[in-house]
Write a protein that holds these residues in place. Structure first.
Motif, PDB file in Angstrom:
ATOM      1  N   LEU A 173       0.799  -1.283   0.028  1.00 17.28           N
ATOM      2  CA  LEU A 173       0.216  -0.149   0.311  1.00 17.28           C
ATOM      3  C   LEU A 173       1.026   1.162   0.102  1.00 17.28           C
ATOM      4  CD1 LEU A 173      -2.904  -0.630   2.747  1.00 17.28           C
ATOM      5  CD2 LEU A 173      -2.729  -1.230  -0.041  1.00 17.28           C
ATOM      6  N   LYS A 174       1.629   1.001   0.571  1.00 18.37           N
ATOM      7  CA  LYS A 174       2.939   2.079   1.083  1.00 18.37           C
ATOM      8  C   LYS A 174       3.452   2.630  -0.371  1.00 18.37           C
ATOM      9  CE  LYS A 174       6.356   4.459   4.488  1.00 18.37           C
ATOM     10  NZ  LYS A 174       6.892   4.297   5.218  1.00 18.37           N
ATOM     11  N   GLU A 175       4.108   1.026  -0.436  1.00 17.81           N
ATOM     12  CA  GLU A 175       4.986   1.693  -1.982  1.00 17.81           C
ATOM     13  C   GLU A 175       4.159   2.450  -3.335  1.00 17.81           C
ATOM     14  OE1 GLU A 175       8.719   0.952  -4.248  1.00 17.81           O
ATOM     15  OE2 GLU A 175       7.997   0.581  -2.149  1.00 17.81           O
ATOM     16  N   TYR A 176       2.494   2.086  -3.111  1.00 16.94           N
ATOM     17  CA  TYR A 176       2.400   2.274  -4.422  1.00 16.94           C
ATOM     18  C   TYR A 176       1.314   3.239  -4.249  1.00 16.94           C
ATOM     19  CZ  TYR A 176       0.143   1.272  -8.812  1.00 16.94           C
ATOM     20  OH  TYR A 176      -0.269   1.175 -10.727  1.00 16.94           O
ATOM     21  N   GLY A 177       1.208   3.845  -2.914  1.00 13.70           N
ATOM     22  CA  GLY A 177       0.898   5.215  -2.512  1.00 13.70           C
ATOM     23  C   GLY A 177      -1.122   4.745  -2.886  1.00 13.70           C
ATOM     24  N   VAL A 178      -1.749   4.028  -2.531  1.00 16.20           N
ATOM     25  CA  VAL A 178      -3.052   3.507  -1.913  1.00 16.20           C
ATOM     26  C   VAL A 178      -3.353   3.004  -0.622  1.00 16.20           C
ATOM     27  CG1 VAL A 178      -3.395   2.804  -4.421  1.00 16.20           C
ATOM     28  CG2 VAL A 178      -2.606   1.063  -2.685  1.00 16.20           C
ATOM     29  N   LYS A 179      -4.721   3.676  -0.421  1.00 17.29           N
ATOM     30  CA  LYS A 179      -5.252   3.126   0.636  1.00 17.29           C
ATOM     31  C   LYS A 179      -6.110   1.167   0.735  1.00 17.29           C
ATOM     32  CE  LYS A 179      -6.792   8.185   1.681  1.00 17.29           C
ATOM     33  NZ  LYS A 179      -8.059   9.546   1.443  1.00 17.29           N
ATOM     34  N   ALA A 180      -5.972   1.200   2.278  1.00 17.42           N
ATOM     35  CA  ALA A 180      -6.882   0.466   1.448  1.00 17.42           C
ATOM     36  C   ALA A 180      -8.097  -0.181   1.022  1.00 17.42           C
ATOM     37  CB  ALA A 180      -6.262  -0.675   3.810  1.00 17.42           C
ATOM     38  N   THR A 181      -8.141   0.943   1.511  1.00 16.44           N
ATOM     39  CA  THR A 181     -10.081   0.974   1.624  1.00 16.44           C
ATOM     40  C   THR A 181     -10.022   0.735  -0.770  1.00 16.44           C
ATOM     41  OG1 THR A 181      -9.972   3.211   1.520  1.00 16.44           O
ATOM     42  CG2 THR A 181     -10.985   1.911   3.239  1.00 16.44           C
ATOM     43  N   ASP A 182      -8.939   1.399  -1.264  1.00 15.92           N
ATOM     44  CA  ASP A 182      -9.048   1.722  -2.360  1.00 15.92           C
ATOM     45  C   ASP A 182      -8.286   0.231  -2.757  1.00 15.92           C
ATOM     46  OD1 ASP A 182      -9.524   4.109  -1.899  1.00 15.92           O
ATOM     47  OD2 ASP A 182      -7.884   4.818  -2.041  1.00 15.92           O
ATOM     48  N   CYS A 183      -8.341  -0.665  -1.961  1.00 13.31           N
ATOM     49  CA  CYS A 183      -8.157  -1.877  -3.147  1.00 13.31           C
ATOM     50  C   CYS A 183      -8.598  -3.240  -2.263  1.00 13.31           C
ATOM     51  CB  CYS A 183      -6.944  -1.781  -2.116  1.00 13.31           C
ATOM     52  SG  CYS A 183      -5.484  -0.853  -2.410  1.00 13.31           S
ATOM     53  N   LEU A 184      -8.713  -4.602  -3.592  1.00 10.36           N
ATOM     54  CA  LEU A 184      -9.035  -5.806  -3.058  1.00 10.36           C
ATOM     55  C   LEU A 184      -7.687  -6.749  -2.891  1.00 10.36           C
ATOM     56  CD1 LEU A 184     -12.045  -6.290  -5.250  1.00 10.36           C
ATOM     57  CD2 LEU A 184     -12.471  -5.219  -3.066  1.00 10.36           C
ATOM     58  N   HIS A 185      -8.186  -7.921  -2.432  1.00 13.82           N
ATOM     59  CA  HIS A 185      -6.380  -8.480  -2.867  1.00 13.82           C
ATOM     60  C   HIS A 185      -8.035  -9.940  -3.355  1.00 13.82           C
ATOM     61  CE1 HIS A 185      -3.144 -11.240  -2.656  1.00 13.82           C
ATOM     62  NE2 HIS A 185      -4.393 -11.801  -1.013  1.00 13.82           N
ATOM     63  N   VAL A 186      -7.003 -10.631  -3.681  1.00 14.30           N
ATOM     64  CA  VAL A 186      -7.299 -12.105  -4.329  1.00 14.30           C
ATOM     65  C   VAL A 186      -6.649 -12.759  -4.054  1.00 14.30           C
ATOM     66  CG1 VAL A 186      -8.816 -13.262  -6.493  1.00 14.30           C
ATOM     67  CG2 VAL A 186      -8.683 -11.166  -6.025  1.00 14.30           C
ATOM     68  N   GLY A 187      -6.944 -13.955  -3.201  1.00 18.02           N
ATOM     69  CA  GLY A 187      -6.234 -15.069  -3.277  1.00 18.02           C
ATOM     70  C   GLY A 187      -6.761 -16.837  -3.030  1.00 18.02           C
ATOM     71  N   ASP A 188      -6.255 -17.784  -2.912  1.00 14.88           N
ATOM     72  CA  ASP A 188      -6.879 -18.523  -2.730  1.00 14.88           C
ATOM     73  C   ASP A 188      -6.412 -19.890  -1.328  1.00 14.88           C
ATOM     74  OD1 ASP A 188      -4.165 -19.437  -3.192  1.00 14.88           O
ATOM     75  OD2 ASP A 188      -4.486 -21.247  -3.256  1.00 14.88           O
ATOM     76  N   GLN A 189      -5.747 -19.101  -0.536  1.00 13.35           N
ATOM     77  CA  GLN A 189      -5.611 -19.106   1.061  1.00 13.35           C
ATOM     78  C   GLN A 189      -6.677 -18.507   1.588  1.00 13.35           C
ATOM     79  OE1 GLN A 189      -4.139 -22.464   2.025  1.00 13.35           O
ATOM     80  NE2 GLN A 189      -3.935 -23.104  -0.435  1.00 13.35           N
ATOM     81  N   TYR A 190      -7.495 -18.850   2.529  1.00 14.42           N
ATOM     82  CA  TYR A 190      -8.442 -18.822   3.057  1.00 14.42           C
ATOM     83  C   TYR A 190      -6.766 -17.897   4.606  1.00 14.42           C
ATOM     84  CZ  TYR A 190     -11.809 -17.409   7.340  1.00 14.42           C
ATOM     85  OH  TYR A 190     -11.827 -16.146   7.592  1.00 14.42           O
ATOM     86  N   PHE A 191      -5.920 -18.470   5.572  1.00 18.08           N
ATOM     87  CA  PHE A 191      -5.240 -18.431   6.241  1.00 18.08           C
ATOM     88  C   PHE A 191      -4.707 -16.732   6.013  1.00 18.08           C
ATOM     89  CE2 PHE A 191      -1.932 -18.737   9.339  1.00 18.08           C
ATOM     90  CZ  PHE A 191      -2.633 -18.290  10.571  1.00 18.08           C
ATOM     91  N   SER A 192      -3.508 -17.316   4.787  1.00 10.83           N
ATOM     92  CA  SER A 192      -2.771 -16.563   4.451  1.00 10.83           C
ATOM     93  C   SER A 192      -3.086 -14.997   3.653  1.00 10.83           C
ATOM     94  CB  SER A 192      -1.505 -16.600   3.923  1.00 10.83           C
ATOM     95  OG  SER A 192      -1.955 -17.569   2.483  1.00 10.83           O
TER      96      SER A 192
END
Length: 235
Positions: A173-192
């Motif tokens: 987030l910091k490196e790309y200069g965006v807020k967490a609320t502006d993002c989605l994260h898609v992944g296959d592992q529930y825990f990680s």
């Protein structure tokens, strides 16, 4: 919600191994006289991955010494085989694992990967990758013909933290200069992926290709990357 960036996990989300890990395990087991069905090995990997992610959160694999890594992968292999119906000793599990990792494999994109990335780019969204893989992602993405769709990558080696540690997400987030609320994260592992994203305040999307996670109710769950259009429409 105004989403600007979609982060993706890499392995088992955008790409898979070829030949499949189940085929590799079957071949390795056969060298020790065992005939294990690939469907059962898929179940074994489900349980093995739970162990993998929980242990990685407790003590990141990339920071362990060679002895501890060997112990980890011995137990990982033993769990996979046990839940595939094969109860073996630690020594035998270690030998089967060593045989399995000798078998050549490579990354290939899933059939829905490029279609999904093209759609997201057509919507004006930026695409990032957050991965625990410790290798040069730029060369790998170019080899897989995915580099044109990905704006930036963050891997655990450069950051020093591994998912689900929220600091790898916060670094992105910091490196790309965006807020967490502006993002989605898609992944296959529930825990990680899901828990890691939530810890960083990012909205997660669980990619559950094999419908293993019937009980998940704290995030959107999709069974194909093609469903990302519906996810965005529902925000």
């Amino acid at each position: 919600m105004g989403i600007k960036v979609v982060f993706f996990d890499f392995y088992n989300t955008l790409v898979k191994f070829w030949p499949p890990l189940e085929s590799i395990q079957k071949e390795a087991c056969s060298k020790f006289g065992f005939d294990v069905h690939e469907d059962k090995l898929s179940i074994g990997y489900k349980f093995g991955d739970v162990y993998f992610n929980e242990e990685n959160d407790r003590s990141p694999l990339g920071l362990r010494d060679s002895y501890e890594r060997s112990k980890f992968f011995t137990e990982y292999e033993r769990i996979i085989l046990y839940h595939a119906g094969l109860n073996v000793s630690g020594d035998l599990a270690s030998n089967i694992w060593k045989e399995a990792i000798k078998i050549p494999k490579e990354f290939v994109p899933f059939n829905d990967t490029v279609e999904c990335l093209k759609f997201l780019k057509s919507q004006g969204l930026d695409i990032g990758i957050i991965t625990n893989l410790r290798q040069d992602m730029s060369d790998l993405l170019q080899k897989l013909d995915l580099s044109d769709y990905v704006d930036f990558c963050v891997n655990s080696e450069e950051v020093g933290f591994e998912k689900p540690d929220p600091r790898i997400f916060e670094w992105a987030l910091k490196e790309y200069g965006v807020k967490a609320t502006d993002c989605l994260h898609v992944g296959d592992q529930y825990f990680s992926d899901v828990q890691g994203a939530l810890r960083a305040g990012i909205t997660p999307v669980l990619l559950d290709r094999e419908s293993w996670h019937q009980d998940v109710n704290d995030c959107a769950v999709i069974h194909s990357l093609c469903a990302m259009e519906g996810v965005l429409r529902g925000l």
